[in-house]
Design a protein around this motif. Structure first.
Motif, mmCIF file in Angstrom:
data_model
loop_
_atom_site.group_PDB
_atom_site.id
_atom_site.type_symbol
_atom_site.label_atom_id
_atom_site.label_comp_id
_atom_site.label_asym_id
_atom_site.label_seq_id
_atom_site.Cartn_x
_atom_site.Cartn_y
_atom_site.Cartn_z
ATOM 1 N N ARG A 174 1.356 6.783 -6.876
ATOM 2 C CA ARG A 174 0.341 7.668 -7.330
ATOM 3 C C ARG A 174 0.802 9.030 -7.246
ATOM 4 O O ARG A 174 0.515 9.735 -8.003
ATOM 5 C CB ARG A 174 -0.940 7.619 -6.496
ATOM 6 N N ASN A 201 2.449 1.658 -3.605
ATOM 7 C CA ASN A 201 1.572 2.167 -4.499
ATOM 8 C C ASN A 201 0.683 3.840 -3.993
ATOM 9 O O ASN A 201 0.712 4.343 -5.048
ATOM 10 C CB ASN A 201 0.170 1.300 -4.642
ATOM 11 N N ASP A 202 0.926 4.099 -2.861
ATOM 12 C CA ASP A 202 0.639 5.517 -2.706
ATOM 13 C C ASP A 202 1.851 6.488 -3.106
ATOM 14 O O ASP A 202 1.315 7.458 -3.586
ATOM 15 C CB ASP A 202 0.357 5.703 -1.455
ATOM 16 N N ARG A 216 0.851 -1.449 -0.011
ATOM 17 C CA ARG A 216 -0.051 0.010 -0.056
ATOM 18 C C ARG A 216 0.830 1.447 0.039
ATOM 19 O O ARG A 216 0.595 2.141 -0.728
ATOM 20 C CB ARG A 216 -0.928 -0.191 1.039
ATOM 21 N N ARG A 217 2.052 1.309 0.803
ATOM 22 C CA ARG A 217 2.705 2.520 0.743
ATOM 23 C C ARG A 217 3.386 2.628 -0.547
ATOM 24 O O ARG A 217 3.469 3.651 -1.037
ATOM 25 C CB ARG A 217 3.854 2.171 1.855
ATOM 26 N N ASP A 271 -6.183 13.117 -11.441
ATOM 27 C CA ASP A 271 -6.519 12.275 -10.262
ATOM 28 C C ASP A 271 -7.482 11.095 -10.940
ATOM 29 O O ASP A 271 -7.740 10.093 -10.397
ATOM 30 C CB ASP A 271 -7.556 13.026 -9.275
ATOM 31 N N ARG A 307 -5.967 -3.689 -1.196
ATOM 32 C CA ARG A 307 -5.516 -2.323 -0.531
ATOM 33 C C ARG A 307 -6.337 -1.908 0.595
ATOM 34 O O ARG A 307 -5.763 -1.573 1.609
ATOM 35 C CB ARG A 307 -5.805 -1.120 -1.586
ATOM 36 N N TYR A 308 -7.560 -2.020 0.575
ATOM 37 C CA TYR A 308 -8.497 -1.757 1.796
ATOM 38 C C TYR A 308 -8.707 -2.859 2.706
ATOM 39 O O TYR A 308 -8.776 -2.866 3.919
ATOM 40 C CB TYR A 308 -9.869 -1.255 1.161
#
Length: 333
Positions: free
Chosen positions: A261, A257-258, A254-255, A271, A317-318
């Motif tokens: 982005r 991929n953040d 997750r980190r 966005d 992710r969630y």
């Protein structure tokens, strides 16, 4: 392609051929609309419209009565519970089929030529006359049947571009081939060129952004980045997110991929475009090994292809974030 190619060959050998197409389903039917079966006048068959029982019945009918030259007709299986049981359909499953005797007017050689040239084609069959006309189709179109005309969209398989030629990609590509994707794997790194072991899938050595551009991705295309190397993954993603590809996913935490982005914004992506990326890609099924991760991502990709909404808590992710929060709460943190 197997059904069309085989039917065209049989017609070229002056054999009678019956083409069977699934046009509607109800309940838990085993095959989707658009599935096709070709039966030769001696009972030889190519393709499938069910798990096997309906094929056996249709072949038996052809062997017993031959193939008549009449107009196309509609045949339905599984209306009653007894019939569903007899033909091995799931409880409540029903199939509606169109049976078409092929001939010169069916344009099967012309259809085969168009498909082999990579064109997406709409084939329209008039049930009253048996007349066929063909024209171009859009990637988002599908089968339509109103009882009088059958519009079937045929064309190249769904395409899947995989970035990375490592172990995970090999598992991923093998399963994707089984799902009938035309798979291309891109990895310019020399160390992976000699270890690729999926003979059905070609590994290309060009840079990922060049490959994405050259493939002209459309609504029947998907891209999955699996290298963990942002120099390669990001090159593919920044181009793929500008295309109408139906699924774009990236491996990683997750980190990571953040952070990805944030980097993608530097490539003039907005966005809305960035939000199309699934990252970390996959469904939250507790996958840890490469084969499990491949199944997780392909499951999410399949849902996107079939237009199935995946709730946030089922996405990696969630789902992982929710699981981490629950673990922290149980520990009193």
């Amino acid at each position: 392609m197997e059904v069309v190619r085989t039917a065209a060959r049989w017609l070229g050998e002056h054999r009678k051929v019956l083409l069977v197409t699934v046009v509607k389903t109800w309940g838990s039917s085993p095959r989707a609309p658009g599935s096709m079966l070709a039966i030769r006048d001696d009972g030889l068959a190519a393709g499938s419209v069910s798990g096997g029982c309906i094929e056996d019945d249709l072949i038996a009918q052809v062997r017993a009565s031959g193939i008549d030259a009449g107009p196309p007709r509609v045949l339905r299986y599984g209306i009653s519970a007894d019939e569903a049981h007899r033909f091995g359909l799931p409880c409540g499953g029903t199939l509606e089929l169109v049976l078409e005797t092929l001939g010169v007017a069916s344009q099967m050689p012309q259809l085969l030529d168009a498909l082999q040239a990579g064109r997406l084609v709409t084939r329209t069959l008039d049930l009253a006359t048996g007349a066929v006309r063909m024209g171009p189709a859009f990637a988002t179109e599908g089968l339509r049947f109103d009882g009088e005309r059958l519009h079937t969209v045929l064309g190249p398989r769904y395409r899947l571009l995989v970035i990375g030629g490592g172990q995970l990609s090999q598992y991923f590509a093998r399963v994707a081939v089984g799902l009938d994707y035309h798979v291309t794997v891109c990895d310019p790194r020399e160390e992976y060129a000699d270890t690729w072991e999926v003979p059905e899938v070609k590994l290309v050595r060009d840079m990922p952004d060049d490959v994405v551009t050259a493939m002209h991705l459309d609504e029947r295309s998907a891209v999955v980045a699996l290298t963990h190397d942002p120099k390669l993954d990001d090159l593919a993603l920044m181009e793929a997110l500008r295309t109408p590809a139906f699924y774009i996913g990236a491996l990683g935490s997750r980190r990571n991929n953040d952070a990805r982005r944030i980097r993608l914004r530097e490539f003039d992506l907005d966005d809305e475009q960035i939000a199309r990326m699934s990252g970390p890609a996959g469904l939250h099924i507790g996958s840890r090994t490469p084969p499990e991760i491949a199944i997780s991502i392909l499951a999410e990709l399949t849902a996107a292809k079939n237009g199935v909404f995946v709730p946030a808590h089922m996405q990696v992710r969630y789902g992982k974030a929710e699981a981490a929060n629950q673990s922290a709460s149980s520990c009193g943190i």
